[in-house]
Motif scaffolding. Sequence first.
Motif, PDB file in Angstrom:
ATOM      1  N   LEU A   1       0.817  -1.208   0.000  1.00  0.00           N
ATOM      2  CA  LEU A   1       0.000   0.000   0.000  1.00  0.00           C
ATOM      3  C   LEU A   1       0.857   1.267   0.000  1.00  0.00           C
ATOM      4  CD1 LEU A   1      -2.730  -1.160   2.544  1.00  0.00           C
ATOM      5  CD2 LEU A   1      -2.798  -1.240   0.051  1.00  0.00           C
TER       6      LEU A   1
ATOM      7  N   TRP B   1      -5.930   1.666   0.752  1.00  0.00           N
ATOM      8  CA  TRP B   1      -6.385   0.680  -0.234  1.00  0.00           C
ATOM      9  C   TRP B   1      -6.744   1.335  -1.564  1.00  0.00           C
ATOM     10  CZ3 TRP B   1      -5.313  -4.154   0.664  1.00  0.00           C
ATOM     11  CH2 TRP B   1      -5.203  -4.597   1.980  1.00  0.00           C
ATOM     12  N   SER B   2      -7.135   2.602  -1.533  1.00  0.00           N
ATOM     13  CA  SER B   2      -7.510   3.308  -2.758  1.00  0.00           C
ATOM     14  C   SER B   2      -6.393   3.294  -3.795  1.00  0.00           C
ATOM     15  CB  SER B   2      -7.861   4.758  -2.441  1.00  0.00           C
ATOM     16  OG  SER B   2      -8.915   4.809  -1.517  1.00  0.00           O
ATOM     17  N   TYR B   3      -5.157   3.214  -3.316  1.00  0.00           N
ATOM     18  CA  TYR B   3      -4.013   3.277  -4.223  1.00  0.00           C
ATOM     19  C   TYR B   3      -3.264   1.954  -4.343  1.00  0.00           C
ATOM     20  CZ  TYR B   3      -5.017   8.216  -3.896  1.00  0.00           C
ATOM     21  OH  TYR B   3      -5.644   9.431  -3.928  1.00  0.00           O
ATOM     22  N   TRP B   4      -3.925   0.885  -3.966  1.00  0.00           N
ATOM     23  CA  TRP B   4      -3.273  -0.414  -4.079  1.00  0.00           C
ATOM     24  C   TRP B   4      -3.040  -0.760  -5.551  1.00  0.00           C
ATOM     25  CZ3 TRP B   4      -5.713  -5.830  -3.181  1.00  0.00           C
ATOM     26  CH2 TRP B   4      -4.707  -6.777  -3.135  1.00  0.00           C
TER      27      TRP B   4
ATOM     28  N   TRP C   1     -11.693   8.890   2.335  1.00  0.00           N
ATOM     29  CA  TRP C   1     -12.703   7.901   2.002  1.00  0.00           C
ATOM     30  C   TRP C   1     -14.068   8.497   2.167  1.00  0.00           C
ATOM     31  CZ3 TRP C   1     -13.749   2.687   4.802  1.00  0.00           C
ATOM     32  CH2 TRP C   1     -14.249   1.758   3.878  1.00  0.00           C
TER      33      TRP C   1
ATOM     34  N   SER D   1      -7.954   6.008   3.438  1.00  0.00           N
ATOM     35  CA  SER D   1      -7.781   4.632   2.979  1.00  0.00           C
ATOM     36  C   SER D   1      -6.558   4.517   2.084  1.00  0.00           C
ATOM     37  CB  SER D   1      -9.013   4.172   2.197  1.00  0.00           C
ATOM     38  OG  SER D   1      -8.767   2.926   1.583  1.00  0.00           O
TER      39      SER D   1
ATOM     40  N   GLY E   1      -2.720   7.903   2.056  1.00  0.00           N
ATOM     41  CA  GLY E   1      -3.920   7.383   1.421  1.00  0.00           C
ATOM     42  C   GLY E   1      -4.875   8.490   1.011  1.00  0.00           C
TER      43      GLY E   1
ATOM     44  N   GLY F   1      -4.469  -0.474   6.420  1.00  0.00           N
ATOM     45  CA  GLY F   1      -4.875   0.225   5.207  1.00  0.00           C
ATOM     46  C   GLY F   1      -5.846   1.363   5.475  1.00  0.00           C
TER      47      GLY F   1
END
Length: 177
Positions: free
Chosen positions: A32, A71-74, A177, A69, A174, A45
């Motif tokens: 991440l 995770w948005s850029y995973w 969200w 988050s 991140g 995350g």
Amino acid sequence: MMKARDVVNILTLVLAVLLLGGEATLWAVNPLHVPAKFLPARALGLQLFRAQGAAMDPTVSAGQRVLISAWSYWLDPPRAGDIVAFAYPGDPGIADLKRIIAVGGSTIAIKDGAVYVDGTRQDEPYLHAADGSPGSSMRAFRVPPDSFFVMGDYREQSEDSRNYGSITRASIIGKRW
């Protein structure tokens, strides 16, 4: 002969080792790309932040809690328009919250308060109504690769890339969200 209880204990141990190994791998590999000082975001995350000032007003008010988050850029890179938390360049242990205005390779300029990216004037309906920076200007600047030019929505109250330059992908925690 093994008893059912022994099988359950062995399976539990194997599962625990796999989970801990998976967490250790996530921590070491860091898919991440979260800076190390932001532990919840790096481990889970997700991380909750509180906006420290009025720089993002009216989108995010001072004191408002914001869930970030990683995770948005995973799988996808950060994009212009995203509101991101990142390690503040002046003190990497502190998170800052701003909007990405331009991405690596783009050219940004400010003329009489209007922002231009690659020569196109940007429509910015999210700006603070009382922002009194209509006369501000900045010479054209090419954002370096893997970097981002960030600004607050309340430009008059924001310390941002106009002050400290572009931020790198490695500093981004991140997306809001």
